[in-house]
Every structure is written in structure tokens, then in C-alpha cells.
Design a protein around this motif. Structure first.
Motif, PDB file in Angstrom:
ATOM      1  N   ARG A   1       0.837  -1.194   0.000  1.00 21.99           N
ATOM      2  CA  ARG A   1       0.000   0.000   0.000  1.00 21.99           C
ATOM      3  C   ARG A   1       0.870   1.241   0.000  1.00 21.99           C
ATOM      4  NH1 ARG A   1      -4.889  -0.627  -1.888  1.00 21.99           N
ATOM      5  NH2 ARG A   1      -6.067  -2.248  -0.836  1.00 21.99           N
ATOM      6  N   VAL A   2       0.490   2.231  -0.817  1.00 20.08           N
ATOM      7  CA  VAL A   2       1.161   3.519  -0.772  1.00 20.08           C
ATOM      8  C   VAL A   2       0.300   4.451   0.062  1.00 20.08           C
ATOM      9  CG1 VAL A   2       1.984   5.495  -2.100  1.00 20.08           C
ATOM     10  CG2 VAL A   2       2.142   3.195  -3.070  1.00 20.08           C
ATOM     11  N   ASP A   3       0.867   5.022   1.090  1.00 17.85           N
ATOM     12  CA  ASP A   3       0.154   6.015   1.884  1.00 17.85           C
ATOM     13  C   ASP A   3       0.327   7.361   1.174  1.00 17.85           C
ATOM     14  OD1 ASP A   3      -0.653   7.969   3.631  1.00 17.85           O
ATOM     15  OD2 ASP A   3       0.215   6.999   5.413  1.00 17.85           O
TER      16      ASP A   3
ATOM     17  N   LYS B   1       1.595  10.509   2.855  1.00 17.17           N
ATOM     18  CA  LYS B   1       3.029  10.620   3.117  1.00 17.17           C
ATOM     19  C   LYS B   1       3.840  10.759   1.843  1.00 17.17           C
ATOM     20  CE  LYS B   1       3.416   8.049   7.459  1.00 17.17           C
ATOM     21  NZ  LYS B   1       3.919   6.792   8.029  1.00 17.17           N
ATOM     22  N   CYS B   2       3.380  10.156   0.757  1.00 12.90           N
ATOM     23  CA  CYS B   2       4.150  10.145  -0.494  1.00 12.90           C
ATOM     24  C   CYS B   2       4.422  11.572  -0.963  1.00 12.90           C
ATOM     25  CB  CYS B   2       3.374   9.393  -1.576  1.00 12.90           C
ATOM     26  SG  CYS B   2       4.147   9.522  -3.203  1.00 12.90           S
ATOM     27  N   GLN B   3       5.676  11.842  -1.281  1.00  7.78           N
ATOM     28  CA  GLN B   3       6.030  13.167  -1.817  1.00  7.78           C
ATOM     29  C   GLN B   3       6.558  13.047  -3.236  1.00  7.78           C
ATOM     30  OE1 GLN B   3       5.287  15.923  -0.452  1.00  7.78           O
ATOM     31  NE2 GLN B   3       4.923  15.400   1.692  1.00  7.78           N
ATOM     32  N   GLY B   4       6.390  11.907  -3.828  1.00 14.06           N
ATOM     33  CA  GLY B   4       6.761  11.771  -5.230  1.00 14.06           C
ATOM     34  C   GLY B   4       8.239  11.635  -5.518  1.00 14.06           C
ATOM     35  N   HIS B   5       8.975  11.005  -4.628  1.00 10.00           N
ATOM     36  CA  HIS B   5      10.391  10.746  -4.946  1.00 10.00           C
ATOM     37  C   HIS B   5      10.533   9.770  -6.117  1.00 10.00           C
ATOM     38  CE1 HIS B   5      12.425  12.471  -1.281  1.00 10.00           C
ATOM     39  NE2 HIS B   5      11.187  12.450  -0.866  1.00 10.00           N
ATOM     40  N   ASN B   6       9.522   8.920  -6.286  1.00 11.88           N
ATOM     41  CA  ASN B   6       9.476   7.967  -7.394  1.00 11.88           C
ATOM     42  C   ASN B   6      10.540   6.881  -7.335  1.00 11.88           C
ATOM     43  OD1 ASN B   6       8.432  10.538  -9.787  1.00 11.88           O
ATOM     44  ND2 ASN B   6       7.292   9.534  -8.162  1.00 11.88           N
ATOM     45  N   ARG B   7      11.115   6.688  -6.180  1.00 11.81           N
ATOM     46  CA  ARG B   7      12.067   5.584  -6.035  1.00 11.81           C
ATOM     47  C   ARG B   7      11.348   4.250  -6.224  1.00 11.81           C
ATOM     48  NH1 ARG B   7      16.432   6.333  -2.805  1.00 11.81           N
ATOM     49  NH2 ARG B   7      16.974   4.234  -3.495  1.00 11.81           N
ATOM     50  N   CYS B   8      10.140   4.162  -5.685  1.00 15.60           N
ATOM     51  CA  CYS B   8       9.385   2.914  -5.744  1.00 15.60           C
ATOM     52  C   CYS B   8       9.047   2.565  -7.193  1.00 15.60           C
ATOM     53  CB  CYS B   8       8.094   3.058  -4.927  1.00 15.60           C
ATOM     54  SG  CYS B   8       7.070   4.436  -5.446  1.00 15.60           S
ATOM     55  N   TYR B   9       8.713   3.579  -7.959  1.00 13.39           N
ATOM     56  CA  TYR B   9       8.338   3.367  -9.359  1.00 13.39           C
ATOM     57  C   TYR B   9       9.532   2.839 -10.147  1.00 13.39           C
ATOM     58  CZ  TYR B   9       7.044   4.734 -14.155  1.00 13.39           C
ATOM     59  OH  TYR B   9       6.806   4.760 -15.498  1.00 13.39           O
TER      60      TYR B   9
ATOM     61  N   MET C   1       1.122  14.179 -10.921  1.00 11.00           N
ATOM     62  CA  MET C   1       1.786  14.983  -9.899  1.00 11.00           C
ATOM     63  C   MET C   1       2.948  14.219  -9.270  1.00 11.00           C
ATOM     64  SD  MET C   1       0.439  17.953  -9.765  1.00 11.00           S
ATOM     65  CE  MET C   1      -0.851  18.578 -10.834  1.00 11.00           C
ATOM     66  N   GLY C   2       3.243  13.048  -9.828  1.00 16.58           N
ATOM     67  CA  GLY C   2       4.358  12.261  -9.296  1.00 16.58           C
ATOM     68  C   GLY C   2       3.993  11.426  -8.082  1.00 16.58           C
ATOM     69  N   THR C   3       2.725  11.427  -7.697  1.00 15.58           N
ATOM     70  CA  THR C   3       2.311  10.646  -6.530  1.00 15.58           C
ATOM     71  C   THR C   3       2.128   9.181  -6.935  1.00 15.58           C
ATOM     72  OG1 THR C   3       1.164  12.582  -5.710  1.00 15.58           O
ATOM     73  CG2 THR C   3       0.619  10.488  -4.657  1.00 15.58           C
ATOM     74  N   ALA C   4       2.641   8.288  -6.084  1.00 13.63           N
ATOM     75  CA  ALA C   4       2.605   6.865  -6.420  1.00 13.63           C
ATOM     76  C   ALA C   4       1.266   6.233  -6.078  1.00 13.63           C
ATOM     77  CB  ALA C   4       3.726   6.151  -5.677  1.00 13.63           C
ATOM     78  N   PHE C   5       0.904   5.217  -6.837  1.00 13.88           N
ATOM     79  CA  PHE C   5      -0.274   4.412  -6.483  1.00 13.88           C
ATOM     80  C   PHE C   5      -0.048   2.961  -6.917  1.00 13.88           C
ATOM     81  CE2 PHE C   5      -1.092   6.190 -10.678  1.00 13.88           C
ATOM     82  CZ  PHE C   5      -1.632   5.134 -11.407  1.00 13.88           C
TER      83      PHE C   5
ATOM     84  N   ASN D   1      13.301   1.662   0.291  1.00 15.91           N
ATOM     85  CA  ASN D   1      14.006   2.800  -0.291  1.00 15.91           C
ATOM     86  C   ASN D   1      13.176   4.077  -0.330  1.00 15.91           C
ATOM     87  OD1 ASN D   1      16.846   2.144  -1.384  1.00 15.91           O
ATOM     88  ND2 ASN D   1      15.649   0.330  -1.872  1.00 15.91           N
ATOM     89  N   CYS D   2      11.959   4.017   0.139  1.00 15.09           N
ATOM     90  CA  CYS D   2      11.114   5.217   0.108  1.00 15.09           C
ATOM     91  C   CYS D   2      11.544   6.185   1.205  1.00 15.09           C
ATOM     92  CB  CYS D   2       9.651   4.848   0.311  1.00 15.09           C
ATOM     93  SG  CYS D   2       8.620   6.320   0.531  1.00 15.09           S
ATOM     94  N   PRO D   3      12.001   7.386   0.829  1.00 16.76           N
ATOM     95  CA  PRO D   3      12.480   8.339   1.838  1.00 16.76           C
ATOM     96  C   PRO D   3      11.368   8.908   2.716  1.00 16.76           C
ATOM     97  CG  PRO D   3      13.246   8.921  -0.378  1.00 16.76           C
ATOM     98  CD  PRO D   3      12.182   7.887  -0.531  1.00 16.76           C
ATOM     99  N   GLU D   4      10.131   8.662   2.369  1.00 13.47           N
ATOM    100  CA  GLU D   4       9.026   9.183   3.184  1.00 13.47           C
ATOM    101  C   GLU D   4       8.374   8.074   4.016  1.00 13.47           C
ATOM    102  OE1 GLU D   4       8.719  12.361   3.262  1.00 13.47           O
ATOM    103  OE2 GLU D   4       9.838  12.927   1.462  1.00 13.47           O
ATOM    104  N   PHE D   5       8.902   6.891   3.992  1.00 17.54           N
ATOM    105  CA  PHE D   5       8.312   5.759   4.723  1.00 17.54           C
ATOM    106  C   PHE D   5       6.827   5.632   4.373  1.00 17.54           C
ATOM    107  CE2 PHE D   5      12.015   7.269   6.932  1.00 17.54           C
ATOM    108  CZ  PHE D   5      12.653   6.140   7.409  1.00 17.54           C
ATOM    109  N   ALA D   6       6.533   5.783   3.097  1.00 18.77           N
ATOM    110  CA  ALA D   6       5.129   5.839   2.671  1.00 18.77           C
ATOM    111  C   ALA D   6       4.599   4.499   2.174  1.00 18.77           C
ATOM    112  CB  ALA D   6       4.964   6.885   1.562  1.00 18.77           C
ATOM    113  N   ILE D   7       5.480   3.503   2.058  1.00 18.06           N
ATOM    114  CA  ILE D   7       5.022   2.217   1.521  1.00 18.06           C
ATOM    115  C   ILE D   7       4.930   1.196   2.635  1.00 18.06           C
ATOM    116  CG2 ILE D   7       5.567   0.326  -0.072  1.00 18.06           C
ATOM    117  CD1 ILE D   7       6.769   2.365  -1.897  1.00 18.06           C
ATOM    118  N   VAL D   8       3.759   0.608   2.729  1.00 21.71           N
ATOM    119  CA  VAL D   8       3.515  -0.368   3.788  1.00 21.71           C
ATOM    120  C   VAL D   8       3.300  -1.731   3.143  1.00 21.71           C
ATOM    121  CG1 VAL D   8       2.066  -0.958   5.760  1.00 21.71           C
ATOM    122  CG2 VAL D   8       2.376   1.442   5.107  1.00 21.71           C
TER     123      VAL D   8
HETATM  124  S1  SF4 Z   1       9.251   6.304  -3.110  1.00 20.63           S
HETATM  125 FE1  SF4 Z   1       7.802   6.880  -1.523  1.00 20.63          FE
HETATM  126  S2  SF4 Z   1       7.586   9.071  -1.716  1.00 20.63           S
HETATM  127 FE2  SF4 Z   1       8.500   8.299  -3.535  1.00 20.63          FE
HETATM  128  S3  SF4 Z   1       6.842   8.003  -4.974  1.00 20.63           S
HETATM  129 FE3  SF4 Z   1       7.232   6.084  -3.982  1.00 20.63          FE
HETATM  130  S4  SF4 Z   1       5.854   6.145  -2.262  1.00 20.63           S
HETATM  131 FE4  SF4 Z   1       5.997   8.197  -2.965  1.00 20.63          FE
END
Ligand code: SF4
Ligand code: HEM
Lengths: 404, 73
Positions: B11-13, B16-24, B36-40, B62-69
């Protein structure tokens, strides 16, 4: 105390413009983490320097107690702060110098142009550019990898995105250095080039209003603010200013640092040359290890955090590079690991101001390093003692002689 | 391989996600980003096929916002 006296104690009197610190900030942070993880100084102004990952993360979430109104590590000179323009618009480089709500809507104007998919079409141009630059020096067997290569790439991409003539690139580079590097210790220079950049965009924006195209400036001009009105032209000018100031020195520094690393560490260079699949982890490790960008916040209300009391007007240095070397957040942080798998670095910041250009910067780094390594897989830093580094706000090599 | 006892979910919160796009970049099979660069999550229910579990974990780590659970249910 004179601002330029040697530092006695880094915990109570740090100086981020100190020459030794610019050359090697790592040992300073390491020392501080052990005894005073949030250092303080009264040089120039009262400022705090966090050195731990968790503290930098926590500060990046403290909005609006920590404001971005004056986000450079050395405050705007008094003479700038006293101008009518500053009184009305502040540092005026939205969104980096804004707090919500202005930060939110100005940032949303940028984001769609900087997603991974939106920057991909610029890849081919970047490749051609890198190859052309290499054509210019490959026969001679030597180059200044900073000045003749890394420095040349980002300003051309920004010029292209803004729809501005490429011949401006040397001017852009000098203007930005005058504000972000040389200007930190020279307020008059900083003021002068702050105005030069703004005047250039004042003229460009006026001209673009009559001749819109498919470029960022035209997109800004076509957009509206939250009240549905056309955006104040001074804000458009501020946003253009930020494209230069945020996109040039930063990316150039990251490409230059990567080439410095590869030219000084033959085993990493050989591994990367032999195995393209290492690029994704290598790029993030370059970003972590050589994090070029340090920012700042200004305290707007009393904040008590751990043992530290911060008062309105104090500065907080957003030490993203220091956070990226914290042993509590990274295994063996002082080792460069080209295949580091877990790397939650904050080289592009954290929280609402996360670098809006990060995907463009990554694409530029990827292409610049790959193209160099394809054409010049064997090279070395030829005169290590002559390499010069800039630092404080943006850290990276400025003169990088290599032979091949 | 070990017997799979539970289905892994990602799950992407988005708060918290700020669009670093590391997860993508690390797990494009599982994650996409909007304008807007927000992950889903690509799979609406967040389910992660067994062969992508490692990638899901890498994205989270690797998510710098700890947004992925990542969860098992
Ligand atoms: S790495 Fe984290 S902050 Fe960046 S897009 Fe993915 S979920 Fe969002
Ligand atoms: C490797 C290169 C780069 C690095 C390391 C970097 C780093 C950063 C950092 C740390 C921030 C956060 C600022 C803060 O918290 O105050 C930031 C913000 C920003 N960067 Fe970058 N940057 C790079 C390249 C670029 C490029 C190429 C562009 C665009 C052309 C860009 C545009 C921006 C913008 C617009 C912001 C402000 C975002 C906001 O305030 O909402 N950057 N950058």
C-alpha cells in the motif's frame, strides 16, 4: 566574532563556509554525532546544524514552524531584505522559498513537467549533447571533466525547457554560481546577479507573453492562481529564477562528483564499465554519498526539540548530506557501495519540498555517466591536488582534470 | 521456496508520499505514478505476486518518506 575566524569548537561555532569543511565535511559530522548531534553557531546569524538522519527528517516535516521564506544557508544580505521587492515578495523563488498555501499551488504547476514519463522525451537530446561535448575533447586525451563536461549539461536542458536560447548557457552558469557559491561570502555579488537573473526573466516573460510556445514559461503564463486570476508576473519570474538556481549547480555537482569518484576509484569504475545493470544502485549511491545540496529554514515560533530550544529568527541548516552519512540510518555509511540495495537517502530533500526536478536530474546523471563510460571507460583524475571543490550550499568539484 | 501462507500486499500512503518515485523505478510492475508524481498501486487491491515480493520490499525500504507499507493477510 569575525565570521571568517578559524573554528574553535564545531559544536558551538560551526562554519559551513570553512575551507576544511568544504573539502571534508564527513569527519566534522561524525565528531558532532557522537557528542552534539545538533550543533549551533552565532557566526553571521544564530543557526543550528543537525547531523542525524532522524532529526533532518523531523525538521523537514515541521511546517510552518520552520519556514522556507529564506532557504539559502546564508541569509539574504540586509541590503536585499530592505528592498521594496523583498518586502513584498520575499526571496520569491516559488515553491522553494514559499510555505503553504503558495508552495502547494506553485509546486503543482511544475510537477506534471517533471514526472519520470515527462522527462523521458529529453533523454535523446541529452545523449546527443553529451556525445557532442565528448567529441570536443576526446582526441586530446585529457579534459576538465567538471568545466568541459558536467557543467555544460544542465544549463542546456534548462534552457531547452524554458525555451531560451542555448547560447545563454555560460551566462546562466556564471549567474547561478555568483548567487549560490561566490555570493555566499560576497553579498554585493549575490545581489547583483540576483537582479541580473530576474531582469533577464522579466524581459523573457514579457516577450513570451506575446509569443507563447510549448515551454515552461508559456505554461506558467497560461495557468491561473487559486483565485482563478492570471499569475502575478513577478511570481512567474521567481519560478523561472528557481529553474536556473535549483537545476544547474546541483546537477552539475552530482555529475562531477560521480566522475571524480570513478576517476579516483578504479575498481568501481571497472565494475560499472563491465555491468550496466549496476546503474540504478550506483546513481542512488552517488546521490547519497556526494549529496550536493544543503538548504535552510528559518524558525517562526519557539520550537523545543530534544535538548535544543530554537527561537524565531534562528536558522536551521537542512543538512541532507549529513543525514545521508548517519550510521544509524545507513550500514557502513562511509563506504561507497556501488550495489547498495537499501538506500533511503534524502539527497533530494524530504517532505513537501522534495526536489521537484529529481527525475530530470536522475535522467541527466544517468545519461551523462553512461555516455562518458561508453566513450571513455578508462580514465583517471590526473592531478588530484589541483581538484577544487565548492560547498556550503551546493557541494561538488569545480575543476576536475582527468586523462584517458 | 517456502510455502506461501499469506498473500503479501503493498500500500502507498498517499498522505506521506512526496513523489520521490524511487518505488516506481524499483518496482514498476507494482507501482505507477500520476501526473503529480504521486505513487499508487497498479493492482487496486494491492496484491503482490509471489515473484515480485522482493521488489515490493525493496521499494518500501528505499522510500524516503516511509510511505510504503507491506503487509501479509
Ligand atoms: S518512493 Fe515513496 S515518496 Fe516516492 S513516490 Fe514512492 S511512495 Fe511516494
Ligand atoms: C542532482 C541534482 C539535484 C539535487 C541534489 C537537488 C536537490 C534538491 C533539494 C535537496 C531540494 C529541497 C529543498 C528544500 O527542502 O528546501 C530541492 C528542491 C527543488 N529542486 Fe532540486 N535538486 C537537483 C536538481 C534539480 C533540477 C534539475 C531541478 C529542475 C530543473 C530542480 C528543481 C527543484 C525545485 C523546483 C525545488 C523546489 C521544490 C519545492 O520547494 O516544492 N532540482 N532540490
Amino acid at each position: 566574532m569575525a565570521d571568517t575566524q578559524p573554528v574553535n569548537d564545531w559544536a558551538t561555532d560551526f562554519d559551513i563556509l570553512d575551507e576544511g569543511y568544504i573539502a571534508d565535511p564527513f569527519t566534522v559530522w561524525e565528531d558532532l554525532r557522537g557528542r552534539c548531534p545538533i550543533a549551533h553557531t552565532e557566526r553571521r546569524e544564530s543557526a543550528f546544524l543537525p547531523t542525524k538522519y532522524d532529526d533532518v527528517q523531523a525538521f523537514s516535516k515541521m511546517v510552518p514552524e520552520l519556514s522556507s521564506a529564506d532557504p539559502l544557508v546564508i541569509a539574504a544580505p540586509e541590503a536585499i531584505q530592505q528592498t521594496e521587492h523583498f518586502k513584498k515578495y520575499g526571496a520569491n523563488s516559488p515553491p522553494i522559498s514559499s510555505d503553504p498555501p503558495e508552495q502547494v499551488w506553485t509546486r503543482r504547476l511544475l510537477l506534471p513537467h517533471f514526472t519520470p514519463k515527462a522527462v523521458e522525451p529529453h533523454r535523446q537530446y541529452t545523449e546527443e549533447l553529451c556525445n557532442e561535448l565528448i567529441d570536443g575533447f576526446i582526441e586530446t586525451g585529457e579534459a576538465d571533466a567538471a568545466g568541459q563536461y558536467a557543467q555544460q549539461i544542465p544549463p542546456r536542458l534548462i534552457a531547452k525547457m524554458l525555451g531560451v536560447d542555448e547560447s545563454m548557457t555560460d551566462d546562466f552558469t556564471y549567474w547561478v554560481r555568483a548567487v549560490l557559491e561566490l555570493g555566499l561570502a560576497d553579498p554585493e555579488l549575490r545581489m547583483k546577479y540576483r537582479d541580473v537573473i530576474r531582469q533577464f526573466f522579466r524581459d523573457t516573460v514579457a516577450e513570451r507573453r506575446d509569443n507563447p510556445g510549448d515551454d515552461l514559461i508559456s505554461h506558467f503564463l497560461a495557468a491561473t492562481d487559486p483565485d482563478g486570476n492570471p499569475i502575478d508576473p513577478e511570481i512567474v519570474i521567481g519560478m523561472c529564477n528557481l529553474q536556473l538556481v535549483a537545476g544547474i549547480d546541483t546537477t552539475w555537482s552530482s555529475i562531477g562528483s560521480a566522475l571524480w569518484h570513478l576517476g579516483s576509484n578504479p575498481s568501481d569504475r571497472q565494475r560499472l564499465a563491465a555491468d550496466e545493470s549496476l546503474y540504478p544502485t550506483a546513481l542512488e549511491e552517488f546521490l547519497r554519498f556526494y549529496s550536493p545540496v544543503t538548504m535552510a529554514r528559518v524558525v517562526t515560533e519557539n520550537v523545543d526539540y530534544n535538548d535544543v530550544s530554537m527561537c524565531p529568527g534562528d536558522k536551521v541548516i537542512m543538512n541532507f548530506p549529513g543525514a545521508n552519512h548517519d550510521p544509524d540510518a545507513f550500514e557502513n555509511p562511509h563506504e561507497f557501495q556501488i550495489d547498495r540495495k537499501v538506500n533511503r537517502h534524502v539527497a533530494f530533500g524530504a517532505g513537501i519540498h522534495r526536489c521537484a526536478g529529481s527525475n530530470l536530474a536522475r535522467m541527466e546523471m544517468d545519461v551523462a555517466i553512461k555516455t562518458w563510460m561508453k566513450r571513455i571507460p578508462e580514465f583517471e583524475v590526473s592531478k588530484p591536488d589541483e581538484v577544487t571543490w565548492a560547498g556550503g550550499q551546493v557541494r561538488g568539484p569545480r575543476y576536475l582534470p582527468v586523462t584517458f | 521456496m517456502m510455502e506461501r501462507s499469506a498473500a503479501v500486499k503493498l500500500r502507498v500512503d498517499q498522505e506521506k508520499c512526496q513523489g520521490h518515485n524511487r518505488c516506481y523505478m524499483l518496482a514498476p510492475e507494482l507501482i505507477d505514478v500520476d501526473d503529480m508524481g504521486t505513487a499508487f498501486e497498479r493492482n487496486e487491491d494491492g496484491s503482490v505476486p509471489a515473484e515480485l515480493e522482493e521488489k515490493a520490499q525493496l521499494a518500501a525500504d528505499n522510500c524516503p518518506e516511509f510511505a510504503i507499507v507491506i503487509s501479509e493477510d
